[in-house]
Design a protein around this motif. Structure first.
Motif, PDB file in Angstrom:
ATOM      1  N   LEU A  12      39.970 -57.063  22.594  1.00 63.14           N
ATOM      2  CA  LEU A  12      39.063 -56.825  21.470  1.00 63.14           C
ATOM      3  C   LEU A  12      39.699 -57.221  20.141  1.00 63.14           C
ATOM      4  O   LEU A  12      39.072 -57.883  19.315  1.00 63.14           O
ATOM      5  CB  LEU A  12      38.657 -55.350  21.422  1.00 63.14           C
ATOM      6  N   GLY A  13      40.940 -56.813  19.924  1.00 63.13           N
ATOM      7  CA  GLY A  13      41.568 -56.995  18.619  1.00 63.13           C
ATOM      8  C   GLY A  13      41.765 -58.441  18.210  1.00 63.13           C
ATOM      9  O   GLY A  13      41.625 -58.780  17.027  1.00 63.13           O
ATOM     10  N   LYS A  14      42.074 -59.316  19.159  1.00 62.61           N
ATOM     11  CA  LYS A  14      42.326 -60.718  18.827  1.00 62.61           C
ATOM     12  C   LYS A  14      41.070 -61.427  18.323  1.00 62.61           C
ATOM     13  O   LYS A  14      41.084 -62.005  17.221  1.00 62.61           O
ATOM     14  CB  LYS A  14      42.924 -61.435  20.028  1.00 62.61           C
ATOM     15  N   PRO A  15      39.945 -61.406  19.069  1.00 61.92           N
ATOM     16  CA  PRO A  15      38.740 -62.030  18.511  1.00 61.92           C
ATOM     17  C   PRO A  15      38.215 -61.319  17.271  1.00 61.92           C
ATOM     18  O   PRO A  15      37.597 -61.942  16.399  1.00 61.92           O
ATOM     19  CB  PRO A  15      37.729 -61.970  19.664  1.00 61.92           C
ATOM     20  N   LEU A  16      38.482 -60.022  17.165  1.00 66.58           N
ATOM     21  CA  LEU A  16      38.111 -59.283  15.956  1.00 66.58           C
ATOM     22  C   LEU A  16      38.877 -59.825  14.755  1.00 66.58           C
ATOM     23  O   LEU A  16      38.304 -60.047  13.683  1.00 66.58           O
ATOM     24  CB  LEU A  16      38.400 -57.797  16.150  1.00 66.58           C
ATOM     25  N   ALA A  17      40.166 -60.065  14.942  1.00 64.86           N
ATOM     26  CA  ALA A  17      40.988 -60.624  13.867  1.00 64.86           C
ATOM     27  C   ALA A  17      40.471 -61.987  13.434  1.00 64.86           C
ATOM     28  O   ALA A  17      40.356 -62.276  12.238  1.00 64.86           O
ATOM     29  CB  ALA A  17      42.443 -60.727  14.332  1.00 64.86           C
ATOM     30  N   VAL A  18      40.134 -62.820  14.406  1.00 64.50           N
ATOM     31  CA  VAL A  18      39.599 -64.156  14.098  1.00 64.50           C
ATOM     32  C   VAL A  18      38.304 -64.038  13.305  1.00 64.50           C
ATOM     33  O   VAL A  18      38.081 -64.780  12.336  1.00 64.50           O
ATOM     34  CB  VAL A  18      39.384 -64.959  15.392  1.00 64.50           C
ATOM     35  N   SER A  19      37.454 -63.104  13.664  1.00 61.54           N
ATOM     36  CA  SER A  19      36.172 -62.938  12.968  1.00 61.54           C
ATOM     37  C   SER A  19      36.373 -62.533  11.515  1.00 61.54           C
ATOM     38  O   SER A  19      35.619 -62.957  10.633  1.00 61.54           O
ATOM     39  CB  SER A  19      35.290 -61.911  13.698  1.00 61.54           C
ATOM     40  N   PHE A  20      37.385 -61.718  11.233  1.00 58.45           N
ATOM     41  CA  PHE A  20      37.661 -61.328   9.853  1.00 58.45           C
ATOM     42  C   PHE A  20      38.278 -62.481   9.060  1.00 58.45           C
ATOM     43  O   PHE A  20      37.990 -62.649   7.871  1.00 58.45           O
ATOM     44  CB  PHE A  20      38.566 -60.095   9.804  1.00 58.45           C
ATOM     45  N   LEU A  21      39.115 -63.271   9.709  1.00 55.63           N
ATOM     46  CA  LEU A  21      39.648 -64.464   9.041  1.00 55.63           C
ATOM     47  C   LEU A  21      38.518 -65.397   8.636  1.00 55.63           C
ATOM     48  O   LEU A  21      38.522 -65.962   7.539  1.00 55.63           O
ATOM     49  CB  LEU A  21      40.620 -65.187   9.975  1.00 55.63           C
ATOM     50  N   GLU A  22      37.533 -65.562   9.517  1.00 62.47           N
ATOM     51  CA  GLU A  22      36.387 -66.424   9.221  1.00 62.47           C
ATOM     52  C   GLU A  22      35.565 -65.890   8.058  1.00 62.47           C
ATOM     53  O   GLU A  22      34.882 -66.652   7.359  1.00 62.47           O
ATOM     54  CB  GLU A  22      35.509 -66.570  10.467  1.00 62.47           C
ATOM     55  N   ASP A  23      35.641 -64.574   7.832  1.00 57.81           N
ATOM     56  CA  ASP A  23      34.931 -63.955   6.705  1.00 57.81           C
ATOM     57  C   ASP A  23      35.774 -63.924   5.435  1.00 57.81           C
ATOM     58  O   ASP A  23      35.375 -63.318   4.438  1.00 57.81           O
ATOM     59  CB  ASP A  23      34.520 -62.527   7.073  1.00 57.81           C
ATOM     60  N   GLY A  24      36.955 -64.526   5.469  1.00 59.34           N
ATOM     61  CA  GLY A  24      37.776 -64.629   4.271  1.00 59.34           C
ATOM     62  C   GLY A  24      38.754 -63.495   4.049  1.00 59.34           C
ATOM     63  O   GLY A  24      39.337 -63.386   2.966  1.00 59.34           O
ATOM     64  N   PHE A  25      38.949 -62.637   5.058  1.00 60.27           N
ATOM     65  CA  PHE A  25      39.921 -61.554   4.931  1.00 60.27           C
ATOM     66  C   PHE A  25      41.327 -62.086   5.232  1.00 60.27           C
ATOM     67  O   PHE A  25      41.500 -63.061   5.954  1.00 60.27           O
ATOM     68  CB  PHE A  25      39.612 -60.428   5.927  1.00 60.27           C
ATOM     69  N   SER A  26      42.311 -61.396   4.700  1.00 62.68           N
ATOM     70  CA  SER A  26      43.703 -61.593   5.091  1.00 62.68           C
ATOM     71  C   SER A  26      43.984 -60.613   6.223  1.00 62.68           C
ATOM     72  O   SER A  26      43.702 -59.421   6.084  1.00 62.68           O
ATOM     73  CB  SER A  26      44.632 -61.314   3.909  1.00 62.68           C
ATOM     74  N   VAL A  27      44.511 -61.116   7.343  1.00 61.84           N
ATOM     75  CA  VAL A  27      44.612 -60.283   8.549  1.00 61.84           C
ATOM     76  C   VAL A  27      46.034 -60.251   9.092  1.00 61.84           C
ATOM     77  O   VAL A  27      46.647 -61.288   9.344  1.00 61.84           O
ATOM     78  CB  VAL A  27      43.661 -60.789   9.652  1.00 61.84           C
ATOM     79  N   LYS A  28      46.531 -59.031   9.282  1.00 60.73           N
ATOM     80  CA  LYS A  28      47.761 -58.799  10.026  1.00 60.73           C
ATOM     81  C   LYS A  28      47.361 -58.294  11.416  1.00 60.73           C
ATOM     82  O   LYS A  28      46.404 -57.526  11.536  1.00 60.73           O
ATOM     83  CB  LYS A  28      48.649 -57.763   9.347  1.00 60.73           C
ATOM     84  N   GLY A  29      48.111 -58.701  12.423  1.00 61.62           N
ATOM     85  CA  GLY A  29      47.815 -58.251  13.773  1.00 61.62           C
ATOM     86  C   GLY A  29      49.080 -57.905  14.516  1.00 61.62           C
ATOM     87  O   GLY A  29      50.127 -58.525  14.309  1.00 61.62           O
ATOM     88  N   SER A  30      48.993 -56.906  15.388  1.00 64.00           N
ATOM     89  CA  SER A  30      50.187 -56.494  16.124  1.00 64.00           C
ATOM     90  C   SER A  30      50.048 -56.768  17.607  1.00 64.00           C
ATOM     91  O   SER A  30      48.943 -56.830  18.155  1.00 64.00           O
ATOM     92  CB  SER A  30      50.463 -54.999  15.912  1.00 64.00           C
ATOM     93  N   THR A  31      51.193 -56.912  18.257  1.00 62.10           N
ATOM     94  CA  THR A  31      51.272 -57.030  19.714  1.00 62.10           C
ATOM     95  C   THR A  31      52.583 -56.401  20.152  1.00 62.10           C
ATOM     96  O   THR A  31      53.547 -56.343  19.386  1.00 62.10           O
ATOM     97  CB  THR A  31      51.200 -58.498  20.160  1.00 62.10           C
ATOM     98  N   CYS A 176      30.636 -54.826  19.698  1.00 63.41           N
ATOM     99  CA  CYS A 176      31.781 -54.069  19.175  1.00 63.41           C
ATOM    100  C   CYS A 176      32.258 -54.674  17.859  1.00 63.41           C
ATOM    101  O   CYS A 176      32.472 -53.962  16.867  1.00 63.41           O
ATOM    102  CB  CYS A 176      32.925 -54.085  20.182  1.00 63.41           C
ATOM    103  N   ILE A 177      32.431 -55.987  17.858  1.00 64.23           N
ATOM    104  CA  ILE A 177      32.945 -56.675  16.672  1.00 64.23           C
ATOM    105  C   ILE A 177      31.958 -56.565  15.514  1.00 64.23           C
ATOM    106  O   ILE A 177      32.350 -56.275  14.374  1.00 64.23           O
ATOM    107  CB  ILE A 177      33.243 -58.151  17.011  1.00 64.23           C
ATOM    108  N   GLU A 178      30.686 -56.749  15.792  1.00 68.68           N
ATOM    109  CA  GLU A 178      29.680 -56.697  14.723  1.00 68.68           C
ATOM    110  C   GLU A 178      29.575 -55.299  14.129  1.00 68.68           C
ATOM    111  O   GLU A 178      29.424 -55.130  12.905  1.00 68.68           O
ATOM    112  CB  GLU A 178      28.323 -57.142  15.267  1.00 68.68           C
ATOM    113  N   ILE A 179      29.666 -54.269  14.963  1.00 67.11           N
ATOM    114  CA  ILE A 179      29.603 -52.888  14.475  1.00 67.11           C
ATOM    115  C   ILE A 179      30.777 -52.584  13.552  1.00 67.11           C
ATOM    116  O   ILE A 179      30.614 -51.947  12.499  1.00 67.11           O
ATOM    117  CB  ILE A 179      29.548 -51.910  15.673  1.00 67.11           C
ATOM    118  N   ILE A 180      31.965 -53.023  13.918  1.00 69.80           N
ATOM    119  CA  ILE A 180      33.143 -52.812  13.066  1.00 69.80           C
ATOM    120  C   ILE A 180      32.942 -53.493  11.711  1.00 69.80           C
ATOM    121  O   ILE A 180      33.236 -52.914  10.658  1.00 69.80           O
ATOM    122  CB  ILE A 180      34.414 -53.326  13.772  1.00 69.80           C
ATOM    123  N   HIS A 181      32.410 -54.722  11.727  1.00 65.79           N
ATOM    124  CA  HIS A 181      32.131 -55.424  10.474  1.00 65.79           C
ATOM    125  C   HIS A 181      31.135 -54.642   9.624  1.00 65.79           C
ATOM    126  O   HIS A 181      31.306 -54.534   8.393  1.00 65.79           O
ATOM    127  CB  HIS A 181      31.572 -56.817  10.759  1.00 65.79           C
TER     128      HIS A 181
END
Length: 253
Positions: A12-31, A176-181
């Motif tokens: 979930l988190g990886k495509p979620l991160a990509v979706s926020f990048l596409e919306d112009g956010f700065s994104v940090k992600g952990s693994t 899931c991704i759309e609801i978070i947005h």
């Protein structure tokens, strides 16, 4: 509020991160896997190797406005340490991804007002909600599917599927991704939401069609005369966000 940290860049988190990048956010992600760092960086995600179960400092990762917690860990001590660090960071808002597994099967429709089971997950929810240093919204997702996670691949090896007369509670990853947005866009905080498609076919209907759709044989089911079930209501999140599910007909999927 354009800086987001996503704890757990997995299914979930990886495509979620990509979706926020596409919306112009700065994104940090952990693994927790060093092997995945390069893949995240290639997507322009600022990648961080971190595990909340280890006694680490997360200052750089927590240098954001919003934190989304999308890991499956039930390490209460680890979350207590994480929250203490969030309290001293720039994080103002938190979305904690939880699960509708917190509700027991009581043969009725379950809402956010219903009592939950006493589990590590509900204790972790409470830890986030109790903090006075940031605002938290809890999303309790139903069964997750989408992408490479297809229900036809569940119950393999001749395993009989239990409770065939029970009902399916599921949600697609795109929802899931759309609801978070929408929660972030509409600035909806200090809430607990269930998130589950409105359609609740029986487990027999759903898993039979899922298996057949991928060329598998009709699955075997347990013979349960007495059955336990629950239907998860998403009425609150639909009304609060004016949200319509993208994937609401589970049998069509």
């Amino acid at each position: 509020m354009r800086n987001i940290s996503i704890l757990g860049c997995g299914w979930l988190g990886k495509p979620l991160a990509v979706s926020f990048l596409e919306d112009g956010f700065s994104v940090k992600g952990s693994t927790t896997s060093e092997d995945k760092i390069d893949g995240l960086e290639q997507l322009n995600i600022e990648a961080h190797l971190m595990n909340i179960s280890e006694n680490e400092e997360f200052d750089l990762f927590l240098a954001s406005d919003i934190l989304i917690v999308a890991i499956t860990s039930k390490d209460i001590d680890g979350f207590e340490n994480l929250i203490s660090q969030i309290n001293n960071s720039s994080i103002q808002k938190v979305i904690f991804i939880s699960s509708t597994s917190v509700y027991g099967r009581h043969n009725r429709v379950m809402t956010e007002e219903d009592e939950t089971l006493e589990t590590p997950l509900t204790e972790i929810e409470s830890l986030f909600l109790q903090s006075d240093f940031f605002e938290t919204t809890i999303i309790r997702f139903a069964g997750l599917f989408g992408g490479d996670r297809h229900p036809s691949n569940w119950f393999k090896g001749g395993r009989k599927i239990p409770q065939p007369k029970g009902f399916v509670n599921m949600i697609h990853r795109e929802d899931c991704i759309e609801i978070i947005h929408e929660i972030i866009h509409q600035n909806v905080w200090n809430q607990i939401f269930n998130a589950c498609a409105d359609h609740h076919p029986t487990r027999r209907e759903f898993y039979t069609l899922a298996k057949l759709s991928k060329g598998f044989e009709v699955p075997a089911f347990e013979n349960n005369e007495n059955y336990e079930w629950k239907i998860i209501s998403s009425k609150k999140i639909q009304e609060t966000l004016n949200y319509e599910f993208i994937h609401n007909d589970l049998l069509a999927i």
